[in-house]
Design a protein around this motif. Sequence first.
Motif, PDB file in Angstrom:
ATOM      1  N   THR A  48     -91.824  55.644   5.088  1.00 19.02           N
ATOM      2  CA  THR A  48     -90.773  55.205   4.187  1.00 19.02           C
ATOM      3  C   THR A  48     -91.427  54.579   2.963  1.00 19.02           C
ATOM      4  OG1 THR A  48     -89.447  54.735   6.141  1.00 19.02           O
ATOM      5  CG2 THR A  48     -88.663  53.833   4.064  1.00 19.02           C
ATOM      6  N   ILE A  49     -90.912  54.912   1.776  1.00 14.93           N
ATOM      7  CA  ILE A  49     -91.535  54.469   0.528  1.00 14.93           C
ATOM      8  C   ILE A  49     -90.498  53.795  -0.353  1.00 14.93           C
ATOM      9  CG2 ILE A  49     -92.832  55.185  -1.511  1.00 14.93           C
ATOM     10  CD1 ILE A  49     -93.741  57.630  -0.017  1.00 14.93           C
ATOM     11  N   LYS A  50     -90.903  52.692  -0.956  1.00 13.60           N
ATOM     12  CA  LYS A  50     -90.025  51.998  -1.902  1.00 13.60           C
ATOM     13  C   LYS A  50     -90.864  51.396  -3.018  1.00 13.60           C
ATOM     14  CE  LYS A  50     -86.592  48.241  -2.057  1.00 13.60           C
ATOM     15  NZ  LYS A  50     -85.456  48.972  -2.641  1.00 13.60           N
ATOM     16  N   GLY A  51     -90.370  51.534  -4.234  1.00 10.40           N
ATOM     17  CA  GLY A  51     -91.077  50.979  -5.384  1.00 10.40           C
ATOM     18  C   GLY A  51     -90.366  51.411  -6.653  1.00 10.40           C
ATOM     19  N   PRO A  52     -91.006  51.240  -7.827  1.00 13.14           N
ATOM     20  CA  PRO A  52     -90.377  51.584  -9.104  1.00 13.14           C
ATOM     21  C   PRO A  52     -89.884  53.041  -9.132  1.00 13.14           C
ATOM     22  CG  PRO A  52     -92.417  50.384  -9.446  1.00 13.14           C
ATOM     23  CD  PRO A  52     -92.337  50.679  -7.977  1.00 13.14           C
ATOM     24  N   GLY A  53     -88.584  53.227  -9.300  1.00 19.33           N
ATOM     25  CA  GLY A  53     -88.011  54.574  -9.365  1.00 19.33           C
ATOM     26  C   GLY A  53     -87.808  55.227  -8.020  1.00 19.33           C
ATOM     27  N   VAL A  54     -88.248  54.604  -6.972  1.00 21.16           N
ATOM     28  CA  VAL A  54     -88.078  55.154  -5.618  1.00 21.16           C
ATOM     29  C   VAL A  54     -87.333  54.111  -4.795  1.00 21.16           C
ATOM     30  CG1 VAL A  54     -89.220  56.046  -3.553  1.00 21.16           C
ATOM     31  CG2 VAL A  54     -90.204  56.495  -5.808  1.00 21.16           C
ATOM     32  N   ASP A  55     -86.025  54.352  -4.623  1.00 19.66           N
ATOM     33  CA  ASP A  55     -85.209  53.371  -3.926  1.00 19.66           C
ATOM     34  C   ASP A  55     -85.124  53.745  -2.443  1.00 19.66           C
ATOM     35  OD1 ASP A  55     -83.602  51.253  -3.341  1.00 19.66           O
ATOM     36  OD2 ASP A  55     -81.779  52.142  -4.169  1.00 19.66           O
ATOM     37  N   THR A  56     -86.243  53.660  -1.811  1.00 21.20           N
ATOM     38  CA  THR A  56     -86.389  53.932  -0.382  1.00 21.20           C
ATOM     39  C   THR A  56     -86.151  55.407  -0.059  1.00 21.20           C
ATOM     40  OG1 THR A  56     -85.566  51.725   0.080  1.00 21.20           O
ATOM     41  CG2 THR A  56     -85.823  53.198   1.954  1.00 21.20           C
ATOM     42  N   GLN A  57     -87.248  56.124   0.012  1.00 22.42           N
ATOM     43  CA  GLN A  57     -87.226  57.504   0.474  1.00 22.42           C
ATOM     44  C   GLN A  57     -88.086  57.584   1.725  1.00 22.42           C
ATOM     45  OE1 GLN A  57     -87.582  59.620  -3.715  1.00 22.42           O
ATOM     46  NE2 GLN A  57     -87.533  61.141  -2.085  1.00 22.42           N
ATOM     47  N   ALA A  58     -87.670  58.430   2.652  1.00 22.13           N
ATOM     48  CA  ALA A  58     -88.404  58.488   3.914  1.00 22.13           C
ATOM     49  C   ALA A  58     -88.627  59.920   4.356  1.00 22.13           C
ATOM     50  CB  ALA A  58     -87.645  57.734   5.000  1.00 22.13           C
ATOM     51  N   SER A  59     -89.717  60.123   5.035  1.00 22.00           N
ATOM     52  CA  SER A  59     -89.963  61.402   5.679  1.00 22.00           C
ATOM     53  C   SER A  59     -89.008  61.513   6.868  1.00 22.00           C
ATOM     54  CB  SER A  59     -91.407  61.476   6.170  1.00 22.00           C
ATOM     55  OG  SER A  59     -91.571  60.646   7.312  1.00 22.00           O
ATOM     56  N   PRO A  60     -88.862  62.702   7.412  1.00 26.47           N
ATOM     57  CA  PRO A  60     -88.155  62.798   8.697  1.00 26.47           C
ATOM     58  C   PRO A  60     -88.946  62.011   9.748  1.00 26.47           C
ATOM     59  CG  PRO A  60     -88.552  64.979   7.749  1.00 26.47           C
ATOM     60  CD  PRO A  60     -89.351  63.994   6.951  1.00 26.47           C
ATOM     61  N   ASN A  61     -88.284  61.661  10.821  1.00 21.45           N
ATOM     62  CA  ASN A  61     -89.012  61.068  11.939  1.00 21.45           C
ATOM     63  C   ASN A  61     -89.885  62.144  12.567  1.00 21.45           C
ATOM     64  OD1 ASN A  61     -87.687  58.675  11.468  1.00 21.45           O
ATOM     65  ND2 ASN A  61     -86.097  59.060  12.992  1.00 21.45           N
ATOM     66  N   VAL A  62     -91.158  61.817  12.721  1.00 25.98           N
ATOM     67  CA  VAL A  62     -92.153  62.817  13.120  1.00 25.98           C
ATOM     68  C   VAL A  62     -92.580  62.575  14.569  1.00 25.98           C
ATOM     69  CG1 VAL A  62     -94.419  63.797  12.588  1.00 25.98           C
ATOM     70  CG2 VAL A  62     -92.962  62.953  10.740  1.00 25.98           C
ATOM     71  N   GLN A  63     -92.466  63.597  15.372  1.00 17.13           N
ATOM     72  CA  GLN A  63     -92.874  63.506  16.783  1.00 17.13           C
ATOM     73  C   GLN A  63     -94.383  63.330  16.893  1.00 17.13           C
ATOM     74  OE1 GLN A  63     -90.821  63.741  19.431  1.00 17.13           O
ATOM     75  NE2 GLN A  63     -88.915  64.496  18.499  1.00 17.13           N
ATOM     76  N   ALA A  64     -94.820  62.778  17.985  1.00 24.93           N
ATOM     77  CA  ALA A  64     -96.249  62.663  18.263  1.00 24.93           C
ATOM     78  C   ALA A  64     -96.892  64.041  18.171  1.00 24.93           C
ATOM     79  CB  ALA A  64     -96.467  62.080  19.654  1.00 24.93           C
ATOM     80  N   GLY A  65     -97.994  64.105  17.423  1.00 18.83           N
ATOM     81  CA  GLY A  65     -98.716  65.363  17.282  1.00 18.83           C
ATOM     82  C   GLY A  65     -98.165  66.275  16.208  1.00 18.83           C
ATOM     83  N   ALA A  66     -97.075  65.879  15.569  1.00 13.05           N
ATOM     84  CA  ALA A  66     -96.442  66.740  14.568  1.00 13.05           C
ATOM     85  C   ALA A  66     -96.671  66.179  13.162  1.00 13.05           C
ATOM     86  CB  ALA A  66     -94.953  66.870  14.845  1.00 13.05           C
ATOM     87  N   THR A  67     -96.182  66.907  12.156  1.00 12.90           N
ATOM     88  CA  THR A  67     -96.301  66.470  10.779  1.00 12.90           C
ATOM     89  C   THR A  67     -94.943  66.536  10.094  1.00 12.90           C
ATOM     90  OG1 THR A  67     -96.781  68.682   9.951  1.00 12.90           O
ATOM     91  CG2 THR A  67     -98.667  67.348  10.613  1.00 12.90           C
ATOM     92  N   GLY A  68     -94.794  65.769   9.028  1.00  8.31           N
ATOM     93  CA  GLY A  68     -93.574  65.782   8.227  1.00  8.31           C
ATOM     94  C   GLY A  68     -93.929  65.352   6.821  1.00  8.31           C
TER      95      GLY A  68
END
Length: 142
Positions: free
Chosen positions: A90-110
């Motif tokens: 999850t990312i928050k900062g200037p111009g980014v009002d909380t954006q998040a990746s999908p929830n990622v399973q163990a061993g997986a990527t997102g």
Amino acid sequence: MGAFKRRIMLVLAAGAGGALLLAGCGGGDSPTPSSTSSGTGSPAASSAATGTKVTATEKEFSITLSTTTFTPGVYTFEVVNQGTMLHNLTIKGPGVDTQASPNVQAGATGQVTVTLQQGSYELWCSLDNHKALGMDTTIQVG
Ligand SMILES: [Cu+2]
């Protein structure tokens, strides 16, 4: 029999021609942001990887980024879950009002793609109390 076959050929030819026509139009019509000044910067809503790719390796309970040097621009963070639990980025900062990746399973990527401006951004895992347990980091852009 022969006439029937010829008709099929015609249909196939027409179909191929149509596809070519569509492809030609698409290529000619789509403006590239760098070549026109009319673009108002509406970002593509797709989740396709764009910009600079950064790997965020996550496990219990830490987030490790593949780079610590950031300049303003588009970044795609690829979450690599090397842990045993579900995680996200999850990312928050200037111009980014909380954006998040999908929830990622163990061993997986997102992935999560954001446009970073100059300033400070916080990156963390928003699941359960993972942030408090250490899945929390800050980056400086610019
Ligand atoms: Cu987590």
